[in-house]
Scaffold this active site. Structure first.
Site, PDB file in Angstrom:
ATOM      1  N   ARG A 162       0.860  -1.192   0.000  1.00 23.80           N
ATOM      2  CA  ARG A 162       0.000   0.000   0.000  1.00 23.80           C
ATOM      3  C   ARG A 162       0.887   1.230   0.000  1.00 23.80           C
ATOM      4  O   ARG A 162       1.888   1.265   0.723  1.00 23.80           O
ATOM      5  CB  ARG A 162      -0.851   0.048   1.271  1.00 23.80           C
ATOM      6  CG  ARG A 162      -1.824  -1.082   1.438  1.00 23.80           C
ATOM      7  CD  ARG A 162      -2.271  -1.186   2.882  1.00 23.80           C
ATOM      8  NE  ARG A 162      -1.151  -1.471   3.776  1.00 23.80           N
ATOM      9  CZ  ARG A 162      -1.195  -1.377   5.102  1.00 23.80           C
ATOM     10  NH1 ARG A 162      -2.291  -0.975   5.696  1.00 23.80           N
ATOM     11  NH2 ARG A 162      -0.142  -1.664   5.843  1.00 23.80           N
ATOM     12  N   ASN A 219      -7.752  -6.704  -4.992  1.00 22.78           N
ATOM     13  CA  ASN A 219      -8.095  -5.305  -5.280  1.00 22.78           C
ATOM     14  C   ASN A 219      -9.587  -5.148  -5.591  1.00 22.78           C
ATOM     15  O   ASN A 219     -10.202  -4.152  -5.207  1.00 22.78           O
ATOM     16  CB  ASN A 219      -7.241  -4.760  -6.427  1.00 22.78           C
ATOM     17  CG  ASN A 219      -5.886  -4.283  -5.917  1.00 22.78           C
ATOM     18  OD1 ASN A 219      -5.639  -4.242  -4.713  1.00 22.78           O
ATOM     19  ND2 ASN A 219      -4.998  -3.929  -6.824  1.00 22.78           N
ATOM     20  N   LEU A 261     -14.157   0.492   5.277  1.00 21.95           N
ATOM     21  CA  LEU A 261     -15.577   0.869   5.332  1.00 21.95           C
ATOM     22  C   LEU A 261     -15.707   2.365   5.583  1.00 21.95           C
ATOM     23  O   LEU A 261     -16.667   2.807   6.187  1.00 21.95           O
ATOM     24  CB  LEU A 261     -16.289   0.087   6.439  1.00 21.95           C
ATOM     25  CG  LEU A 261     -16.680  -1.360   6.129  1.00 21.95           C
ATOM     26  CD1 LEU A 261     -17.494  -1.957   7.270  1.00 21.95           C
ATOM     27  CD2 LEU A 261     -17.481  -1.468   4.824  1.00 21.95           C
ATOM     28  N   CYS A 271      -3.825   2.070  -8.678  1.00 23.45           N
ATOM     29  CA  CYS A 271      -4.100   0.622  -8.688  1.00 23.45           C
ATOM     30  C   CYS A 271      -5.577   0.256  -8.788  1.00 23.45           C
ATOM     31  O   CYS A 271      -6.015  -0.268  -9.800  1.00 23.45           O
ATOM     32  CB  CYS A 271      -3.501  -0.031  -7.455  1.00 23.45           C
ATOM     33  SG  CYS A 271      -1.717  -0.134  -7.545  1.00 23.45           S
ATOM     34  N   LYS A 274      -7.776   1.098 -12.067  1.00 21.63           N
ATOM     35  CA  LYS A 274      -7.356   0.458 -13.328  1.00 21.63           C
ATOM     36  C   LYS A 274      -7.341  -1.061 -13.200  1.00 21.63           C
ATOM     37  O   LYS A 274      -7.613  -1.776 -14.159  1.00 21.63           O
ATOM     38  CB  LYS A 274      -6.004   0.991 -13.797  1.00 21.63           C
ATOM     39  CG  LYS A 274      -4.822   0.631 -12.930  1.00 21.63           C
ATOM     40  CD  LYS A 274      -3.730  -0.115 -13.681  1.00 21.63           C
ATOM     41  CE  LYS A 274      -2.573  -0.388 -12.739  1.00 21.63           C
ATOM     42  NZ  LYS A 274      -1.970  -1.675 -12.876  1.00 21.63           N
TER      43      LYS A 274
END
Ligand code: UDX
Length: 448
Positions: A162, A219, A261, A271, A274
């Site tokens: 990340r 993802n 959330l 990321c 796409k």
């Protein structure tokens, strides 16, 4: 003999991976085709903002005082091929222009350039996010091109880092996925990752397609979770509920969990958007498009949030059909905090839309200013939050930097024309702002 490692492509993923491999104790040689990147990295500088990365790089780059000297960079493919036992492919796979599919040209050309020079046994390890089926195709290509032929193997080892936590995610990954065709490749990858495995990172061995799918499905799941809560925010708005309370209560259910959330203006970055599009395109090619039609909805819920934020702002400043004559301050330009990345940033997208509708927009971001100016030079920019809000009819909080949570509503209140704040990330404390006389509005929450 310790394995020697090369890292091909020194962008976000590659620069972090190269520094992390050196930190794990390996001799590392990084390659990029862009000379400026090589110059910068060789001088111990990182072309982006990522906490801890520059320090790690300087700790290992050869020629820097006090460094271990284990990390070097080159542009020479022959040197890479000669040096490495394990070659990590870390180049990017952007979305193709005008299409959902992903552009494999950087991966293809990296693999071709490397393979042609591979005259000794080696393991090539793909880390880039690719459409399922790519590894099989690339393995055949390597066997065809490499002078060492079948002595060069391929493995697929997706990366889950990340932004903002790249160093920690690379040194202590929450899982290591090894897509391999045999025990030899698995053994080598276990050796590369011996330290994180020793510290408890699970090591999951799969075939090629599964390894590729782990990344795209992870993802997709994350994107779905965010769009789910944003859809609930829409329902809350219609029904008068509070999505922040709803998410809190949902999150206590262990099966659901509270992460990802956070309702707001949705996901962006290089990321998630796409990757879910490329996944849909690939499923279509495989004849499995029906399985992923829900991602189309996930994508459109997400994009709708940006438009809805603009609408909320327009309504709040009292513009009939535009923002003409209104001054709007935008806090945040990056797609998320602790990053200088503005790729597909919801914040910048909202700022841009308001500007295009006639608003006078002034943006401030702690780290993303340079990149934002490059992408959107026509927006106004200020050097601090207080400067950005000066004279504003509305303040939009669009990226949840800690700096913004710590702002003093009193101080900001002195600078604005009207105390109106719209929280696009549901991250500010409404009570604090309201106590200072601000009108606080957020997506999916009741108006007070
Ligand atoms: C993502 C994946 O998390 C990572 O595993 C993968 O390797 C690359 O893509 P990253 O792009 O760094 O990482 O961002 P991430 O932290 O996942 O956030 C993505 C976007 O979702 C951001 O724009 C963020 O603001 C948004 N988000 C996140 C929400 O809107 N709500 C949330 O609850 C969480």
């Amino acid at each position: 003999m310790a394995l020697k490692i090369t890292v091909i492509g020194t962008g976000y993923l590659g620069a972090t991976h190269a520094a992390a491999m050196a930190e794990l104790g390996f001799e590392v040689l990084g390659l990029d085709v862009v000379p400026e990147k090589i110059e910068m990295l060789s001088a111990g500088r990182v072309p982006m903002y990522e906490p801890g990365l520059e320090e790690l790089l300087r700790k290992h780059v050869a020629g820097i005082g006090g460094s271990t000297g284990r990390l070097r960079f080159t542009m020479d493919w022959a040197e890479i091929a000669e040096f490495g036992d394990v070659h990590f492919i870390c180049v990017n796979t952007p979305q193709k222009h005008g299409e959902y599919a992903c552009d494999m040209s950087y991966v293809d050309s990296a693999v071709d350039s490397l393979a042609r020079h591979l005259a000794r046994p080696a393991l090539v390890v793909g880390k880039s996010t690719v459409p399922v089926g790519s590894a099989e195709r690339l393995a055949a290509r390597i066997t065809e091109l490499a002078p060492a032929g079948r002595e060069v193997e391929l493995a697929w080892n997706p990366e889950f880092l990340r932004e903002g936590f790249a160093v920690q995610d690379t040194l202590r990954p929450d899982r290591i996925v090894a897509g391999v065709r045999g025990e030899h490749a698995e053994r080598i990858l276990r050796e590369v990752y011996a330290k994180p495995i020793g510290h408890g990172s699970p090591f999951v061995v799969t075939d090629f397609p599964t390894a590729e799918l782990v990344k795209t499905s992870a993802n997709s799941f994350l994107a779905t979770k965010i769009s789910f809560i944003n859809a609930m925010a829409e329902v809350c708005e219609a029904a008068g509920g509070d999505v922040v309370k709803l998410a809190e209560a949902l999150g206590y259910d262990e099966r659901i969990g509270r992460k990802f959330l956070r309702a707001g203006i949705g996901f962006g970055g290089g990321c998630l958007p796409k990757d879910i599009r490329a996944f849909m395109a690939r499923a279509g090619e495989l004849g499995a498009d029906q399985a992923l039609t829900f991602l189309r909805e996930v994508d459109s819920i997400n994009m709708r949030r940006r438009r809805d934020m603009v609408e909320l702002a327009r309504e709040a400043v009292g513009g009939d059909s535009s923002f003409l004559g209104k001054r709007v301050a935008v806090l945040g330009a990056t797609f998320k905090p602790d990053s200088d990345d503005v790729r597909d940033s919801p914040a910048l997208n909202v700022a841009g839309q308001i500007h295009l509708q006639g608003g006078q927009v002034t943006v401030y971001d702690p780290k993303g200013m340079e990149n934002a100016k490059r992408v959107f030079p026509t927006l106004g920019y200020a050097d601090s939050a207080v400067e950005a809000v000066r004279g504003a009819d509305a303040v939009l909080h669009l990226t949840e930097w800690r700096e913004f949570r710590e702002l003093d509503p009193e101080v900001l209140g002195e600078a604005v024309t009207r105390r109106l704040i719209l929280d696009g990330r549901n991250a500010l404390d409404p009570a604090r702002w309201r106590a200072s006389g601000w009108t606080y509005r957020a997506m999916g929450r009741p108006r007070a």
